[in-house]
Design a protein around this motif. Structure first.
Motif, short mmCIF file in Angstrom:
data_model
loop_
_atom_site.label_atom_id
_atom_site.label_comp_id
_atom_site.label_asym_id
_atom_site.label_seq_id
_atom_site.Cartn_x
_atom_site.Cartn_y
_atom_site.Cartn_z
N SER A 48 0.86 -1.19 0.00
CA SER A 48 0.00 0.00 0.00
C SER A 48 0.89 1.24 0.00
CB SER A 48 -0.93 0.01 1.22
OG SER A 48 -0.19 0.07 2.42
N GLU B 136 1.25 5.37 0.67
CA GLU B 136 0.71 6.59 1.28
C GLU B 136 1.55 7.76 0.79
OE1 GLU B 136 0.19 8.70 5.67
OE2 GLU B 136 0.78 6.59 5.52
N SER B 137 0.87 8.78 0.26
CA SER B 137 1.58 9.97 -0.23
C SER B 137 1.54 11.04 0.85
CB SER B 137 0.93 10.48 -1.52
OG SER B 137 1.09 9.56 -2.56
N ASN B 138 2.69 11.28 1.48
CA ASN B 138 2.77 12.32 2.49
C ASN B 138 2.87 13.70 1.87
OD1 ASN B 138 4.77 9.81 3.53
ND2 ASN B 138 3.04 10.33 4.85
N LYS C 23 6.84 9.55 0.15
CA LYS C 23 5.99 8.37 0.10
C LYS C 23 6.30 7.44 1.26
CE LYS C 23 4.65 9.76 -4.04
NZ LYS C 23 3.29 10.28 -4.29
#
Length: 434
Positions: free
Chosen positions: A4, A6-8, A13
């Motif tokens: 998975s 997640e784009s911070n 990432k």
């Protein structure tokens, strides 16, 4: 493998990766087999150590090594699968243990996706410079100034004179130098001394002694003197006036014009000045193009790339200091950050422009640049052959040529307004930039 993303942010990432339990078991068992083959334990023959003994002695390290290998392997698989291009090393965080596999998180920066605004929309001011006869006249005067001779006079010192002095100064109870300064030449009007010092020497004569006070500038390079009042005791050794040489045959020959003829001299100056002009123009136009590309295109810059550039800048500064046999103070990294960010941003943008438009270094121009550089050596052919047989060094030349070609390409495509400058204006600008 489960992944998975997640784009911070656009460039930060975090991947959460689950390695299947069978993969974990296989990696651990393989590691146990390797250990068993090579383990040396008292009381057992090599390769015959019971597995329960191996697990008891090496269990923790085997699991740690197996998971480390799996982390590297599956991180690489994950970024390939997700088509991510890391710009920094990942920060790995193992998550809570699971019964169905090994889960870890990897946080890292990626290279940004770059969209370049159409080059045709850039509005540039490109300098245009012609060498006028007055520029040549000014150059002759500069050369005369280089040959200035000083003649002692008995008159009072005035603007333009050189006064040789012995002096010492104090700020409070602190001396400005360890010893009194002897036979120090001061040209009145040169502005080489702190403001006001040279004015105090106007009207003095040889043998005269004087004392005066002057306030140091607030931005003076020595902080404990900045903004403080200094008291100076001065003794005048001599006063001299300048005498410029006559521009005659002898003078002209000193600058390599064997004929001593004024027309030949001016022609030679024109040739040299044209070379300087072309180099300065190329540098100025390049800077204009680079600045415009940076200012007209927004791109997030990974911190890792900035940090790396800062390290390179500091290493380069230290190397230059070592070559000059001097030392550099411990400068804070923050001093370099802004310039480093601009350099990285420019590099990312230029690479994208070059890639999108298929710009490649012209081999003929690369060879021309190598030959031009080689002429500064005694054996040009050896230098040329060295570059052409050394891919790494040749690549550096190709990069310079490629940037020059990019500048020419942008100037052809952009909306360019030509701005006339004098030779002196351009050269002054080039000196300030250097």
């Amino acid at each position: 493998m489960q992944v998975s993303v997640e784009s911070n942010s656009d460039i930060k990432k975090t991947l959460t990766i689950v390695v299947p339990q069978e993969e974990v078991d296989t990696a651990i068992n393989k590691r146990y087999d390797d250990v068993k083959r090579n383990a040396r334990i008292d009381g057992f023959r090599p390769g015959k150590v019971p597995m329960n003994v191996i697990k008891k002695k090496y269990g923790a390290s085997v699991k740690a090594e197996a998971l480390s290998e799996l982390t590297q392997s599956f991180f690489y698989k994950a970024i390939m699968e997700e088509k991510l291009n890391p710009a920094s090393a990942p920060v790995i965080t193992p998550n809570e243990e699971k019964d169905d596999g090994y889960e870890f998180s990897a946080s890292f920066e990626v290279y940004p996706e770059i969209t370049i605004k159409p080059i045709e929309e850039l509005e540039l001011n490109s300098p245009v410079v012609d060498i006028a006869e007055s520029d040549i006249d000014n150059m002759v005067e500069k050369l005369r100034t280089q040959k200035t001779e000083w003649k002692e006079v008995k008159a009072k010192a005035k603007e333009g004179n050189r006064v040789t002095i012995d002096f010492e100064g104090n700020v409070g109870d602190k001396s400005i130098s360890e010893e009194p300064i002897k036979s120090f030449p001061v040209e009145i009007g040169s502005k080489n001394m702190i403001p006001g010092f040279e004015d105090k020497l106007k009207g003095v004569k040889a043998g005269e002694k004087l004392s005066f006070e002057i306030t140091f500038p607030d931005d003076y390079q020595q902080p404990d003197f900045a903004g403080q009042v200094g008291k100076f005791d001065v003794e005048v050794e001599k006063v001299e006036k300048s005498e410029l040489p006559e521009v005659n045959e002898e003078f002209i020959k000193e600058f390599g014009v064997d004929s001593g003829d004024m027309a030949d001299f001016r022609a030679d100056l024109t040739k040299n000045m044209t070379g300087e002009l072309n180099r300065a123009l190329a540098a100025k136009r390049k800077q204009i193009v680079m600045d415009a590309i940076v200012e007209n295109n927004n791109v997030p810059v990974p911190d890792a790339l900035i940090d790396n550039e800062v390290k390179q800048m500091m290493a380069s500064l230290n190397e230059k200091a070592q070559q000059a046999q001097s030392s550099t103070p411990d400068l804070p990294k923050e001093l370099f950050t802004e310039q480093a960010e601009k350099r990285v941003k420019l590099g990312l943008l230029l690479s994208e422009v070059i890639k999108q438009n298929g710009i490649k270094a012209d081999d003929a121009k690369v060879q021309e640049r190598i030959k031009e550089f080689a002429q500064t050596y005694q054996t040009p052919e050896e230098v040329i052959n060295w570059y052409n047989s050394n891919p790494a060094e040749r690549s550096k030349v190709e990069s310079v040529v490629l940037e020059d070609q990019l500048v020419d390409w942008v100037l052809e495509k952009a909306k360019v307004t030509e701005t006339s400058l004098s030779f002196e204006e351009l050269m002054s600008s080039a000196q300030a930039a250097g």
